[in-house]
Design an enzyme around this catalytic site. Structure first.
Site, PDB file in Angstrom:
ATOM      1  N   LYS A  44      -1.847   5.876  17.570  1.00  0.00           N
ATOM      2  CA  LYS A  44      -1.980   6.122  16.134  1.00  0.00           C
ATOM      3  C   LYS A  44      -2.928   7.294  15.928  1.00  0.00           C
ATOM      4  O   LYS A  44      -3.783   7.568  16.791  1.00  0.00           O
ATOM      5  CB  LYS A  44      -2.557   4.868  15.469  1.00  0.00           C
ATOM      6  CG  LYS A  44      -2.255   4.731  14.011  1.00  0.00           C
ATOM      7  CD  LYS A  44      -0.937   4.039  13.731  1.00  0.00           C
ATOM      8  CE  LYS A  44      -0.643   4.068  12.239  1.00  0.00           C
ATOM      9  NZ  LYS A  44       0.576   3.381  11.879  1.00  0.00           N
ATOM     10  N   VAL A  49       6.491   2.062   0.713  1.00  0.00           N
ATOM     11  CA  VAL A  49       7.124   0.816   1.143  1.00  0.00           C
ATOM     12  C   VAL A  49       7.154  -0.195  -0.002  1.00  0.00           C
ATOM     13  O   VAL A  49       8.194  -0.808  -0.280  1.00  0.00           O
ATOM     14  CB  VAL A  49       6.386   0.218   2.365  1.00  0.00           C
ATOM     15  CG1 VAL A  49       7.026  -1.102   2.769  1.00  0.00           C
ATOM     16  CG2 VAL A  49       6.407   1.191   3.538  1.00  0.00           C
ATOM     17  N   GLY A  78      -0.098  -2.847  -3.713  1.00  0.00           N
ATOM     18  CA  GLY A  78       0.210  -1.516  -3.189  1.00  0.00           C
ATOM     19  C   GLY A  78       1.675  -1.207  -3.367  1.00  0.00           C
ATOM     20  O   GLY A  78       2.518  -1.719  -2.614  1.00  0.00           O
ATOM     21  N   VAL A  79       2.008  -0.389  -4.385  1.00  0.00           N
ATOM     22  CA  VAL A  79       3.419  -0.039  -4.594  1.00  0.00           C
ATOM     23  C   VAL A  79       3.630   1.447  -4.287  1.00  0.00           C
ATOM     24  O   VAL A  79       3.957   2.248  -5.159  1.00  0.00           O
ATOM     25  CB  VAL A  79       3.937  -0.424  -6.008  1.00  0.00           C
ATOM     26  CG1 VAL A  79       4.571  -1.786  -5.980  1.00  0.00           C
ATOM     27  CG2 VAL A  79       2.837  -0.398  -7.055  1.00  0.00           C
ATOM     28  N   GLY A  80       3.405   1.784  -3.029  1.00  0.00           N
ATOM     29  CA  GLY A  80       3.637   3.140  -2.536  1.00  0.00           C
ATOM     30  C   GLY A  80       5.028   3.244  -1.946  1.00  0.00           C
ATOM     31  O   GLY A  80       5.972   2.597  -2.419  1.00  0.00           O
TER      32      GLY A  80
END
Ligand code: NAD
Length: 348
Positions: free
Chosen positions: A80, A188, A184-186
């Site tokens: 990563k 994905v 979290g509505v990014g």
């Protein structure tokens, strides 16, 4: 700060630090394990408070990728990268190109891709200086839609499949009328919201930025909730889709959802959280199992495969989770512990 003594070091093969004065790039690449193949994992850009926070993040994420690849049955290891900075303010094409140079110094031991704060276009800039990139093109998508290389649609579909498996396991029903809280509505989270909405779920959403929340409210009938209360809502499923540590000492004993299943990496602040969830009767879908859709997509795009095989592989996420749920119940163990043991059998 010592790297070898770091609590998250956990036998990493390589940890590299990089600074480029001209572009302002400050980044770390961690390669956890390459027994099954090169360490493949996304590159995250985040406004870390300090280098300790960034190091902890990259070490935990990279280790998670080893477990994720193993559990998804892929011939890949775990790695990563993290870039220090605010992606909305600090990111430049020159910085992304320089990141390509950094990735190239590892000579293929690490293959990069998108993660939070990094878009397909950024990876394309990196690819000018290294061939060790992925997620820049798609030959096909799992659902026939136009694909640009972004793994987020496959990740969201995999999480959706996983939530269905968890709901079936706990309630023996489908998603109709089930309440799901998405933190979290990014990339994905918003796609997950769409899948859930189409299956009749009732949505609650929270984000620190308004774009995704507004869209989920307007298009999928979601209810907006504050970031402070989303994790403690009285819902059936809590889906963490922001960054890590969604389940922590502060909220673990107050969560009302019977299922925790979302896209975020490193959802548990510590292993103990997994045990506490199990003791509290909450079914936890191990993060690296349920969010493997992106890495599965990347693997199929880079191999001699097709859309049908990709979709079948994504659907297997539900079956793998079901195996973990059953084994955890049978042995009285936390699901996260069961997943770790199964993964270690494959890569150690
Ligand atoms: P993203 O950056 O597009 O979305 C994350 C969203 O979370 C953003 O809208 C952000 O504003 C929001 N957020 C950040 N902190 C928050 C907080 N404290 N409370 C509420 N919202 C907050 O990232 P993404 O690609 O959608 O990924 C989401 C998560 O899933 C990350 O943890 C990522 O590592 C993980 N993941 C992503 C993929 C992928 O294919 N993109 C694959 C596997 C895992």
């Amino acid at each position: 700060m010592s790297v070898f003594d770091h609590r998250e070091f956990t036998e990493h093969e390589q940890v590299s630090f990089y600074h480029d004065k001209a572009t302002g790039l400050k980044a770390i690449i961690a390669v956890h394990n390459t027994n099954l193949g090169p360490g493949l994992g996304g590159c995250r850009m985040w406004n870390y408070a300090n280098s300790e926070e960034a190091l902890t993040d990259v070490l935990r994420l990279s280790r998670g990728m080893t477990y994720k690849a193993a559990m998804a049955g892929l011939p890949q290891g775990g790695g990563k990268a993290v870039i220090f900075g605010d992606p909305r303010k600090d990111k430049t094409p020159e910085m992304m190109r320089e990141m390509g140079n950094f990735v190239d110094t590892l000579k293929g031991k690490y293959i990069t891709a998108e993660d939070s704060g990094i878009a397909v276009s950024d990876i394309v800039f990196m690819s000018e200086n290294t061939k060790h990139v992925s997620g820049t093109f798609s030959k096909y998508s799992f659902d026939g839609s136009v694909a640009d290389g972004n793994p987020a649609p496959a990740t969201a579909y995999g999480v959706f499949v996983g939530i269905k498996a968890a709901v079936k396991h706990v309630y023996q029903t489908d998603l109709r009328g089930k309440k799901v809280a998405i933190k979290g509505v990014g990339h994905v989270g918003i796609r997950l919201a769409e899948h859930l909405y189409r299956e009749g779920a009732i949505l609650y959403v929270a984000d620190i930025f308004p774009d995704g929340v507004n869209r989920a409210v307007a298009e999928f009938g979601a209810t907006q909730v504050s970031v402070a209360e989303i994790d403690l809502l009285d819902v059936d499923v809590f889906a963490p889709c922001a960054l890590g540590n969604a389940i922590n000492e502060q909220n673990v004993d107050h969560i009302k959802a019977r299922i925790i299943a979302g896209a975020a990496n490193n959802q548990l602040a510590s292993d103990e959280m997994g045990v506490k969830l199990a003791n509290n009767g909450i079914l936890y879908a191990p993060d690296y199992v349920i969010n493997a859709g992106g890495i599965i997509d990347i693997f199929h795009q880079r191999s001699d495969s097709n859309a049908e095989k990709l979709r079948e592989h994504l659907d297997q996420i539900g079956e793998t989770l079901q195996t973990i749920f059953v084994a955890a119940e049978k042995n009285g163990l936390a699901t996260a512990k069961v997943a770790d043991s199964l993964a270690e059998l494959k890569f150690k």
